[in-house]
Design a protein around this motif. Sequence first.
Motif, PDB file in Angstrom:
ATOM      1  N   CYS A 257       0.821  -1.219   0.000  1.00  0.00           N
ATOM      2  CA  CYS A 257       0.000   0.000   0.000  1.00  0.00           C
ATOM      3  C   CYS A 257       0.853   1.265   0.000  1.00  0.00           C
ATOM      4  O   CYS A 257       0.341   2.367   0.228  1.00  0.00           O
ATOM      5  N   ASN A 258       2.156   1.105  -0.227  1.00  0.00           N
ATOM      6  CA  ASN A 258       3.084   2.236  -0.359  1.00  0.00           C
ATOM      7  C   ASN A 258       3.211   3.062   0.919  1.00  0.00           C
ATOM      8  O   ASN A 258       3.394   4.288   0.870  1.00  0.00           O
ATOM      9  N   ILE A 259       3.120   2.404   2.070  1.00  0.00           N
ATOM     10  CA  ILE A 259       3.364   3.074   3.339  1.00  0.00           C
ATOM     11  C   ILE A 259       4.874   3.132   3.570  1.00  0.00           C
ATOM     12  O   ILE A 259       5.570   2.136   3.390  1.00  0.00           O
ATOM     13  N   ASP A 260       5.374   4.285   3.953  1.00  0.00           N
ATOM     14  CA  ASP A 260       6.804   4.450   4.197  1.00  0.00           C
ATOM     15  C   ASP A 260       7.162   3.794   5.534  1.00  0.00           C
ATOM     16  O   ASP A 260       6.801   4.293   6.597  1.00  0.00           O
ATOM     17  N   ILE A 261       7.859   2.660   5.485  1.00  0.00           N
ATOM     18  CA  ILE A 261       8.237   1.956   6.715  1.00  0.00           C
ATOM     19  C   ILE A 261       9.743   1.988   6.938  1.00  0.00           C
ATOM     20  O   ILE A 261      10.257   1.263   7.796  1.00  0.00           O
ATOM     21  N   LYS A 262      10.439   2.830   6.208  1.00  0.00           N
ATOM     22  CA  LYS A 262      11.888   2.914   6.365  1.00  0.00           C
ATOM     23  C   LYS A 262      12.233   3.371   7.779  1.00  0.00           C
ATOM     24  O   LYS A 262      11.723   4.372   8.269  1.00  0.00           O
ATOM     25  N   GLY A 263      13.094   2.607   8.443  1.00  0.00           N
ATOM     26  CA  GLY A 263      13.502   2.939   9.800  1.00  0.00           C
ATOM     27  C   GLY A 263      12.466   2.621  10.856  1.00  0.00           C
ATOM     28  O   GLY A 263      12.640   2.981  12.020  1.00  0.00           O
ATOM     29  N   ARG A 264      11.392   1.937  10.486  1.00  0.00           N
ATOM     30  CA  ARG A 264      10.326   1.597  11.428  1.00  0.00           C
ATOM     31  C   ARG A 264      10.247   0.085  11.591  1.00  0.00           C
ATOM     32  O   ARG A 264      10.454  -0.664  10.638  1.00  0.00           O
ATOM     33  N   ASN A 265       9.940  -0.352  12.790  1.00  0.00           N
ATOM     34  CA  ASN A 265       9.803  -1.779  13.083  1.00  0.00           C
ATOM     35  C   ASN A 265       8.338  -2.165  12.925  1.00  0.00           C
ATOM     36  O   ASN A 265       7.554  -2.125  13.869  1.00  0.00           O
ATOM     37  N   ILE A 266       7.968  -2.530  11.703  1.00  0.00           N
ATOM     38  CA  ILE A 266       6.589  -2.893  11.388  1.00  0.00           C
ATOM     39  C   ILE A 266       6.488  -4.409  11.269  1.00  0.00           C
ATOM     40  O   ILE A 266       7.229  -5.037  10.513  1.00  0.00           O
ATOM     41  N   CYS A 267       5.576  -4.999  12.028  1.00  0.00           N
ATOM     42  CA  CYS A 267       5.348  -6.439  11.988  1.00  0.00           C
ATOM     43  C   CYS A 267       3.882  -6.684  12.343  1.00  0.00           C
ATOM     44  O   CYS A 267       3.101  -5.740  12.499  1.00  0.00           O
ATOM     45  N   ASN A 268       3.498  -7.952  12.450  1.00  0.00           N
ATOM     46  CA  ASN A 268       2.107  -8.250  12.781  1.00  0.00           C
ATOM     47  C   ASN A 268       1.687  -7.617  14.104  1.00  0.00           C
ATOM     48  O   ASN A 268       0.541  -7.208  14.279  1.00  0.00           O
ATOM     49  N   HIS A 269       2.626  -7.539  15.047  1.00  0.00           N
ATOM     50  CA  HIS A 269       2.314  -6.967  16.356  1.00  0.00           C
ATOM     51  C   HIS A 269       2.024  -5.470  16.276  1.00  0.00           C
ATOM     52  O   HIS A 269       1.456  -4.889  17.208  1.00  0.00           O
ATOM     53  N   SER A 270       2.397  -4.839  15.153  1.00  0.00           N
ATOM     54  CA  SER A 270       2.126  -3.411  14.980  1.00  0.00           C
ATOM     55  C   SER A 270       0.631  -3.126  15.017  1.00  0.00           C
ATOM     56  O   SER A 270       0.209  -2.035  15.418  1.00  0.00           O
ATOM     57  N   GLY A 271      -0.172  -4.092  14.577  1.00  0.00           N
ATOM     58  CA  GLY A 271      -1.618  -3.900  14.621  1.00  0.00           C
ATOM     59  C   GLY A 271      -2.121  -3.727  16.038  1.00  0.00           C
ATOM     60  O   GLY A 271      -2.991  -2.889  16.309  1.00  0.00           O
ATOM     61  N   ARG A 272      -1.583  -4.517  16.966  1.00  0.00           N
ATOM     62  CA  ARG A 272      -1.988  -4.410  18.371  1.00  0.00           C
ATOM     63  C   ARG A 272      -1.583  -3.055  18.947  1.00  0.00           C
ATOM     64  O   ARG A 272      -2.372  -2.408  19.643  1.00  0.00           O
ATOM     65  N   LYS A 273      -0.360  -2.628  18.641  1.00  0.00           N
ATOM     66  CA  LYS A 273       0.097  -1.338  19.143  1.00  0.00           C
ATOM     67  C   LYS A 273      -0.737  -0.205  18.560  1.00  0.00           C
ATOM     68  O   LYS A 273      -1.105   0.744  19.264  1.00  0.00           O
ATOM     69  N   THR A 274      -1.051  -0.301  17.264  1.00  0.00           N
ATOM     70  CA  THR A 274      -1.881   0.717  16.624  1.00  0.00           C
ATOM     71  C   THR A 274      -3.260   0.773  17.259  1.00  0.00           C
ATOM     72  O   THR A 274      -3.791   1.848  17.552  1.00  0.00           O
ATOM     73  N   SER A 275      -3.855  -0.393  17.487  1.00  0.00           N
ATOM     74  CA  SER A 275      -5.195  -0.461  18.065  1.00  0.00           C
ATOM     75  C   SER A 275      -5.243   0.190  19.441  1.00  0.00           C
ATOM     76  O   SER A 275      -6.120   1.018  19.730  1.00  0.00           O
ATOM     77  N   ILE A 276      -4.292  -0.159  20.297  1.00  0.00           N
ATOM     78  CA  ILE A 276      -4.302   0.360  21.666  1.00  0.00           C
ATOM     79  C   ILE A 276      -4.046   1.861  21.678  1.00  0.00           C
ATOM     80  O   ILE A 276      -4.681   2.608  22.432  1.00  0.00           O
ATOM     81  N   PHE A 277      -3.138   2.326  20.818  1.00  0.00           N
ATOM     82  CA  PHE A 277      -2.868   3.764  20.805  1.00  0.00           C
ATOM     83  C   PHE A 277      -4.066   4.544  20.276  1.00  0.00           C
ATOM     84  O   PHE A 277      -4.357   5.650  20.752  1.00  0.00           O
ATOM     85  N   GLU A 278      -4.777   3.994  19.296  1.00  0.00           N
ATOM     86  CA  GLU A 278      -5.973   4.671  18.802  1.00  0.00           C
ATOM     87  C   GLU A 278      -7.018   4.780  19.909  1.00  0.00           C
ATOM     88  O   GLU A 278      -7.686   5.811  20.055  1.00  0.00           O
ATOM     89  N   LEU A 279      -7.176   3.718  20.704  1.00  0.00           N
ATOM     90  CA  LEU A 279      -8.106   3.765  21.835  1.00  0.00           C
ATOM     91  C   LEU A 279      -7.682   4.836  22.832  1.00  0.00           C
ATOM     92  O   LEU A 279      -8.505   5.600  23.350  1.00  0.00           O
ATOM     93  N   PHE A 280      -6.375   4.901  23.092  1.00  0.00           N
ATOM     94  CA  PHE A 280      -5.843   5.902  24.017  1.00  0.00           C
ATOM     95  C   PHE A 280      -6.047   7.312  23.477  1.00  0.00           C
ATOM     96  O   PHE A 280      -6.463   8.225  24.200  1.00  0.00           O
ATOM     97  N   ASP A 281      -5.775   7.496  22.190  1.00  0.00           N
ATOM     98  CA  ASP A 281      -5.881   8.818  21.578  1.00  0.00           C
ATOM     99  C   ASP A 281      -7.329   9.296  21.530  1.00  0.00           C
ATOM    100  O   ASP A 281      -7.599  10.500  21.557  1.00  0.00           O
TER     101      ASP A 281
END
Length: 412
Positions: A257-281
């Motif tokens: 999907c052309n997301i810039d992931i350079k220098g970022r640790n993106i893996c399956n667990h990123s979904g969990r981190k994204t979900s929790i931070f969205e709830l927090f935000d």
Amino acid sequence: MAQDISPKGNHLPSLEQLSALAKGRVPQNTVMNTEKWVKIMNKWRADVNYNYLLESQDKDTIELQVTQFLCGVTSKNGEYYSRTSLKNALSAISRYLQDVKPGWRYSLHNKVDFPDLYARFDGLLKDMKKKGIGETKSTDGLSTDEIRHIIQHETLNPNVPFGLLKRVFFWICILGAPRGGEHVNLLASQLADTPDGIIFKKGQQKNDQGGVDGNQFDLNIPFPPDPPGIAAIAQGKWYRDKQIAIRSMFKTICVECNIDIKGRNICNHSGRKTSIFELFDLGIPENTGMAITGHHSVGGYRAYAKPNNSHKREALSGIVNRLNGLPLLPSLNTTSKRKNSINESDFSQSISISESDSDFDVDESQEDSISNVSSFCTAKEIMEKGSCINSASHAPEEDHIIMKKRKDYNTV
């Protein structure tokens, strides 16, 4: 397993079946982690000429050699292991000894039974942290704009089998917040289609294995209903009750999907981190967030739900904004938009003075000075440009301002 060894009707289980139950109670990820660290430890022992099994030694020797291993092991390329990895190694070796050494009932984490191991390992971790060695590389999440971009991308087209597969997987990661390792074991039977939306069922989790002392209820996560015009994701058209996910699919989706992931640790667990931070935000209460993520402790939840740099910068900007005569930092909305936007645009600011509203014009040097001062947005720039602020506020008016006499149009 239970279906294989527990047929309907009364029966007498064999000893082999009972042994299989006892062995199967340990999560597969735990088994794999233990085997990995035992292999690393045995390689280190061979390198330092400890040509005998650790479990063959007495308690004091085991304490010394485990300490030596933790302080002396490095990765294949000679780098230090992270501090978190070393703590995992100690846990793995402790489990291994309990499994293979007859009569061993100790835990290597017990500082009363192993005071030297505790003191030296504690000192090692503190020394590594002081020197900035072995920092754990945490998983990175996605921004709201990136989530929106992925959902709208052709890669997640629900009208083709593989696109639907990725779409289902991505939504499970964002809304279901699965832990690491749960992704590869996802089953279509975990998705129940109801008139109110999809119910995602988790029967077993890392911190909820069930068992005698565990919770015997499934964790049900109600997904919102599909938007109008979007086909439901559990129609049984392409899926059967088998594994529907692969390793690293979340990262694959981001790349496609052309997301810039350079220098970022993106893996399956990123979904969990994204979900929790969205709830927090969004300001969702912690108890509601924990009911979705399956956390048992507030501390575990807060390890994910914590302010990012944008929140911290906005908080610190309040200090600067209270100081008279200093430029304001950008608002949180501006900062978030600039950070989260997939196609970042340069942030610029200009000041214009209308002739009709002013009795005088400002020459170019004064305009540059005002523009520079007003465009500062970090504390570092404020400090670097402090002299510019002072010069702008104390410069003689005759050097910067050219007064223009108004024309008297009433004079003939």
